[in-house]
Enzyme design. Structure first.
Site, PDB file in Angstrom:
ATOM      1  N   GLY A 107     -84.250   1.979 -25.334  1.00  0.00           N
ATOM      2  CA  GLY A 107     -84.658   0.818 -24.545  1.00  0.00           C
ATOM      3  C   GLY A 107     -85.744  -0.045 -25.161  1.00  0.00           C
TER       4      GLY A 107
ATOM      5  CE  LYS B 283     -95.376   1.923 -26.216  1.00  0.00           C
ATOM      6  NZ  LYS B 283     -96.477   2.844 -26.373  1.00  0.00           N
ATOM      7  CB  SER B 284     -96.529  -5.245 -20.124  1.00  0.00           C
ATOM      8  OG  SER B 284     -95.226  -4.835 -19.820  1.00  0.00           O
TER       9      SER B 284
ATOM     10  CG  ASP C 171     -86.170  -5.345 -16.020  1.00  0.00           C
ATOM     11  OD1 ASP C 171     -86.947  -5.419 -16.993  1.00  0.00           O
ATOM     12  OD2 ASP C 171     -86.495  -4.821 -14.927  1.00  0.00           O
TER      13      ASP C 171
ATOM     14  CE  LYS D 195     -89.009  -3.277 -12.799  1.00  0.00           C
ATOM     15  NZ  LYS D 195     -88.108  -2.860 -13.869  1.00  0.00           N
TER      16      LYS D 195
ATOM     17  N   GLY E 166     -76.828   6.389 -12.981  1.00  0.00           N
ATOM     18  CA  GLY E 166     -78.001   6.041 -12.179  1.00  0.00           C
ATOM     19  C   GLY E 166     -77.688   4.859 -11.284  1.00  0.00           C
ATOM     20  CB  ALA E 167     -77.389   4.242  -8.097  1.00  0.00           C
TER      21      ALA E 167
ATOM     22  N   GLY F  53     -83.243   0.613  -9.512  1.00  0.00           N
ATOM     23  CA  GLY F  53     -83.514  -0.805  -9.737  1.00  0.00           C
ATOM     24  C   GLY F  53     -82.975  -1.312 -11.058  1.00  0.00           C
ATOM     25  CB  SER F  54     -83.278  -0.205 -14.565  1.00  0.00           C
ATOM     26  OG  SER F  54     -82.983   1.148 -14.401  1.00  0.00           O
TER      27      SER F  54
END
Ligand code: NDP
Length: 283
Positions: free
Chosen positions: A244, A16-17, A115, A78, A135-136, A138-139
């Site tokens: 999000g 969507k960027s 982010d 990233k 979760g672990a 990048g985000s």
């Protein structure tokens, strides 16, 4: 001068960027020239595209070849974006990953992570003492570092061990799914896994989620645009839930602000205005 921007990723067609940035650039120009004189042409500051990257080592090369003034970098590049820029600023240095590059006037490429701030902007008004991140990846790194920077206790739960090492090394409390024995309850539970994105999976065992939700107030899913099984279950337990979407908008507006920081005209478009432009197009 027209500046070119792009988002790099793989896959990238769903991003969507481009629509968020192009629309905000157009609206900013429109608002900054509210009373145009007839016949006068006002310049558009920039144009934003998307680039499918297949070889992560080519990231910087493509950025230079396309003479980009700035870029966003998404999955799975990233960490490469962190490694391949000339300088890293802000919280990205702790996270070890960048989602934004800006080419400065002297030609150097500076990496940032928006982010983290984008996530925090979504929860800034809430009272939160402890948070659990599911979760672990990048985000999760971005979310963990920004929560800790704001004095919030952070624990992580991941289905496997390998990616937890980064968090253990940085002093976070970490659990694998099979040894989850929390030492406290959590006000906020955040899903940073991709469980629920293209399937109906929960990010961890249902019984464990139900036990967490019984004591929690808020649930946040980084996935946007769909009712994930995680948020559906959280809602059933009476939690306040967010997806999000706002994070996506905030991180994009922060990136656009960085892209435009040396442009006198665009400096007049405040972060709040950029957010509201992006909200207009992303309903
Ligand atoms: P990564 O690939 O870096 O990490 C994914 C994590 O999810 C890993 O810990 C992985 O566990 C775990 N995982 C994947 N599938 C499952 C599953 N079925 N069950 C349990 N755990 C699972 O991804 P990112 O951290 O970069 O992104 C994660 C999500 O966040 C994506 O959906 C992305 O679209 C979204 N996102 C949203 C943003 C926004 O602005 N709204 C910004 C950034 C990301 P393991 O280590 O065992 O493989």
């Amino acid at each position: 001068m027209l500046n070119f921007f792009a988002v790099f990723g793989n896959p990238i067609t769903h991003s969507k960027s481009p629509i968020l940035h192009n629309y905000a650039l157009l609206r900013a120009m429109q608002d900054l020239h509210k009373k145009p004189k007839e016949g006068k042409v006002y310049p558009l500051y920039g144009c934003y595209g998307r680039i499918l990257l297949t070889d992560s080592k080519e990231l910087r090369k493509k950025f230079d070849i396309h003479t980009l003034s700035g870029a966003n970098i998404t999955l799975p590049f990233k960490e490469e974006a962190f490694a391949q820029c000339d300088e890293v600023r802000g919280i990205a240095r702790e996270i070890g990953a960048c989602n934004t590059w800006v080419r400065e006037k002297n030609g150097i490429v500076v990496g940032y992570n928006t982010d983290a701030e984008g996530f925090y902007a979504c929860i800034a008004g809430l009272t939160i003492n402890n948070a659990l991140i599911l979760g672990a990846g990048g985000s999760a790194r971005a979310v963990a570092m920004i929560l800790r920077a704001h004095g919030i206790g952070v624990s992580l739960l991941n289905r496997s061990q390998k990616r937890l090492n980064f968090f253990r090394d940085h002093g976070f409390e970490c659990y694998e799914s099979e040894n989850f024995e929390p030492s406290c309850s959590y006000d906020l539970i955040i899903n940073t896994t991709s469980a629920g994105l293209n399937n109906d999976f929960l990010p961890c065992e249902k019984g464990k989620l139900e036990a967490m939700f019984a004591d929690a107030c808020y649930a946040f899913d980084l996935i946007y645009g769909m009712p994930t099984p995680f948020l559906t279950l959280a809602k059933a337990y009476g939690l306040n839930v967010s997806d999000g979407k706002d994070m996506l908008i905030y991180q994009a507006a922060l990136a656009l602000e960085l892209f435009c920081k040396d442009i006198p005209l665009m400096q007049e478009a405040t972060y709040t205005q950029l957010v509201s432009y992006m909200r207009e197009i992303f309903v």
